[in-house]
Motif scaffolding. Sequence first.
Motif, mmCIF file in Angstrom:
data_model
loop_
_atom_site.group_PDB
_atom_site.id
_atom_site.type_symbol
_atom_site.label_atom_id
_atom_site.label_comp_id
_atom_site.label_asym_id
_atom_site.label_seq_id
_atom_site.Cartn_x
_atom_site.Cartn_y
_atom_site.Cartn_z
ATOM 1 N N LEU A 10 0.856 -1.187 0.000
ATOM 2 C CA LEU A 10 0.000 0.000 0.000
ATOM 3 C C LEU A 10 0.891 1.236 0.000
ATOM 4 O O LEU A 10 1.804 1.357 0.834
ATOM 5 C CB LEU A 10 -0.887 -0.004 1.240
ATOM 6 N N ARG A 37 -0.288 -6.167 -15.445
ATOM 7 C CA ARG A 37 -1.107 -5.889 -14.278
ATOM 8 C C ARG A 37 -2.567 -6.122 -14.612
ATOM 9 O O ARG A 37 -2.982 -6.067 -15.780
ATOM 10 C CB ARG A 37 -0.894 -4.454 -13.795
ATOM 11 N N ALA A 39 -6.426 -5.197 -12.873
ATOM 12 C CA ALA A 39 -7.310 -4.633 -11.857
ATOM 13 C C ALA A 39 -8.613 -5.420 -11.861
ATOM 14 O O ALA A 39 -8.968 -6.038 -12.873
ATOM 15 C CB ALA A 39 -7.559 -3.166 -12.153
ATOM 16 N N LEU A 87 -3.536 6.574 -8.627
ATOM 17 C CA LEU A 87 -4.611 5.695 -8.177
ATOM 18 C C LEU A 87 -4.878 4.596 -9.204
ATOM 19 O O LEU A 87 -5.151 3.444 -8.841
ATOM 20 C CB LEU A 87 -5.881 6.498 -7.932
ATOM 21 N N ASP A 89 -2.912 3.029 -10.977
ATOM 22 C CA ASP A 89 -1.896 1.980 -11.011
ATOM 23 C C ASP A 89 -2.245 0.818 -10.079
ATOM 24 O O ASP A 89 -1.560 -0.206 -10.076
ATOM 25 C CB ASP A 89 -0.524 2.543 -10.605
ATOM 26 N N THR A 90 -3.297 0.987 -9.296
ATOM 27 C CA THR A 90 -3.726 -0.071 -8.390
ATOM 28 C C THR A 90 -4.123 -1.314 -9.171
ATOM 29 O O THR A 90 -4.974 -1.253 -10.058
ATOM 30 C CB THR A 90 -4.911 0.404 -7.536
ATOM 31 N N GLN A 120 0.171 -7.617 -5.099
ATOM 32 C CA GLN A 120 -0.820 -6.540 -5.134
ATOM 33 C C GLN A 120 -0.186 -5.184 -4.849
ATOM 34 O O GLN A 120 0.575 -5.024 -3.880
ATOM 35 C CB GLN A 120 -1.929 -6.805 -4.107
ATOM 36 N N THR A 122 -1.500 -1.321 -4.204
ATOM 37 C CA THR A 122 -2.656 -0.478 -3.935
ATOM 38 C C THR A 122 -2.174 0.949 -3.693
ATOM 39 O O THR A 122 -1.358 1.183 -2.798
ATOM 40 C CB THR A 122 -3.451 -0.973 -2.727
ATOM 41 N N VAL A 123 -2.668 1.859 -4.506
ATOM 42 C CA VAL A 123 -2.296 3.265 -4.382
ATOM 43 C C VAL A 123 -3.474 4.019 -3.775
ATOM 44 O O VAL A 123 -4.581 3.961 -4.300
ATOM 45 C CB VAL A 123 -1.913 3.866 -5.743
ATOM 46 N N SER A 124 -3.218 4.719 -2.692
ATOM 47 C CA SER A 124 -4.282 5.439 -1.998
ATOM 48 C C SER A 124 -4.115 6.941 -2.178
ATOM 49 O O SER A 124 -3.014 7.443 -2.409
ATOM 50 C CB SER A 124 -4.268 5.087 -0.516
#
Length: 125
Positions: A10, A37, A39, A87, A89-90, A120, A122-124
């Motif tokens: 993350l 990747r 999603a 975001l 890139d998640t 995984q 995850t970009v927040s």
Amino acid sequence: VQLQASGGGLVQAGGSLRLSCAASGRIFNDYVMGWFRQAPGKEREFVAAIKWGGGSKTYADAVKGRFTISGDKAKNTVYLQMSSLKLEDTAGYYCAAGWRLITSSLSNPINYNYWGQGTQVTVSS
């Protein structure tokens, strides 16, 4: 060839991560090593690839200038340095190995013979 991806996690938007893909067997010069990747609800998409023999690199337009693929032949490991993360890139990131791929076929996952299990990212906000 067995591939083991790691390094996901993350991270806040604008941050960086480095993914690693370790190969259990020797990566011969005829291989292309790629990162893809996927999603949720979307198809697997090409991110970057490196020709193990010559070292030439190819990137998807969405990651050009932000991601860098590299390889360490001594460690049989491929890296994906990701910077300025967004975001969008998640996704789950997968490494893959393809035998004697030509440039025009690098971006199609169907052409790759071996796959890692994914890690995984995850970009927040």
